[in-house]
Design an enzyme around this catalytic site. Structure first.
Site, short mmCIF file in Angstrom:
data_model
loop_
_atom_site.label_atom_id
_atom_site.label_comp_id
_atom_site.label_asym_id
_atom_site.label_seq_id
_atom_site.Cartn_x
_atom_site.Cartn_y
_atom_site.Cartn_z
N LYS A 83 -31.19 -12.68 28.16
CA LYS A 83 -30.47 -11.55 27.54
C LYS A 83 -28.98 -11.77 27.73
O LYS A 83 -28.52 -12.02 28.84
CB LYS A 83 -30.86 -10.27 28.27
C1 E4P Z 1 -33.58 -3.05 26.83
O1 E4P Z 1 -33.93 -4.21 26.86
C2 E4P Z 1 -33.04 -2.29 27.98
O2 E4P Z 1 -33.58 -2.82 29.18
C3 E4P Z 1 -33.45 -0.85 27.97
O3 E4P Z 1 -34.28 -0.54 26.89
C4 E4P Z 1 -32.34 0.11 28.24
O4 E4P Z 1 -32.83 1.40 28.19
P1 E4P Z 1 -32.10 2.66 28.83
O5 E4P Z 1 -31.10 3.15 27.83
O6 E4P Z 1 -33.20 3.66 29.04
O7 E4P Z 1 -31.47 2.20 30.12
#
Ligand code: E4P
Length: 220
Positions: A83
């Protein structure tokens, strides 16, 4: 639509994977910090448990450092997807990495332009954060709709991961709009299984079945 779990908790991953519905995992530094254990060890354990892609986030900010970190992360297991946040440095790093065959998930996507740029540098995945957009008083699902249209217009192979999912309705909306993947927290996946009419139906079927057994006993 493929279903990923958005967590670094190995027990939750194991449980959901045992139901046969899991296609992959996403983590982020916040989710990993919650587990309070060695990051690389945790990613290796998750990769051994789940066959599909497991996103592990690079935390470097400059392109050369992102590239070095991403190469290290991708060596943990063949199913690691790295990522990388949407920045100019992240784009430059993704261009190099995707050329080397590293699967990149460009993250923290909040506009269709960002998703278009992620596709141009060959990202395997792009992660629009629906719930965080909803939190600002806008409709996060409109972004999914826009990205699906843009990618469809040009047959873009980058897969759209509807991320920052907060409730079961988000999953239905993402699926109806044609997102390739939804990455869903453990609690929301459990909520997807449940319906009060299913519970009530099981209860009444079991009661009637017992009645039948009693009637057979009395008759016999
Ligand atoms: C995506 O890959 C992120 O890890 C995640 O969906 C972030 O979500 P949040 O806004 O609930 O922290």
């Amino acid at each position: 639509m493929k279903l990923f779990i958005d967590t670094a908790n190995i027990e939750h991953i194991r449980e959901v994977n045992s139901w046969g519905i899991l296609d992959g995992v996403t983590t982020n530094p916040t989710l990993c910090a919650k587990e309070g254990r060695d990051f690389r060890e945790a990613i290796a354990e998750i990769c051994a448990e789940v066959a599909g892609p497991v996103s592990a986030e690079a935390v470097s900010v400059n392109r050369e450092e992102i590239i070095t970190e991403a190469r290290e992360l991708s060596r943990i297991a063949p199913n690691v997807a790295v990522k990388i946040p949407m920045t100019t440095e992240g784009l430059a790093a993704t261009k190099v990495l995707s050329g080397e065959g590293v699967k990149v998930n460009m993250t923290l996507i909040f506009s269709a332009n960002q998703a278009l740029l992620a596709a141009k540098v060959g990202a395997a995945f792009t992660s629009p954060f629906v719930g965080r957009i909803d939190d600002t008083g806008h409709d996060g699902m409109e972004l999914i709709d826009e990205i699906v249209t843009v990618y469809d217009n040009y047959n873009v192979p980058t897969e759209i991961i509807a991320a920052s999912i907060r409730h079961p309705l988000h999953v239905i909306q993402a699926a109806m709009l044609g997102a390739d993947i939804a990455t869903v927290p453990y609690a929301v996946i459990k909520a997807m299984v449940k319906h009060p009419l299913t519970d009530r139906g099981i209860e009444s079927f079991l009661k009637d079945w017992e009645k039948l057994q009693d009637a057979i006993k009395v008759g016999g």
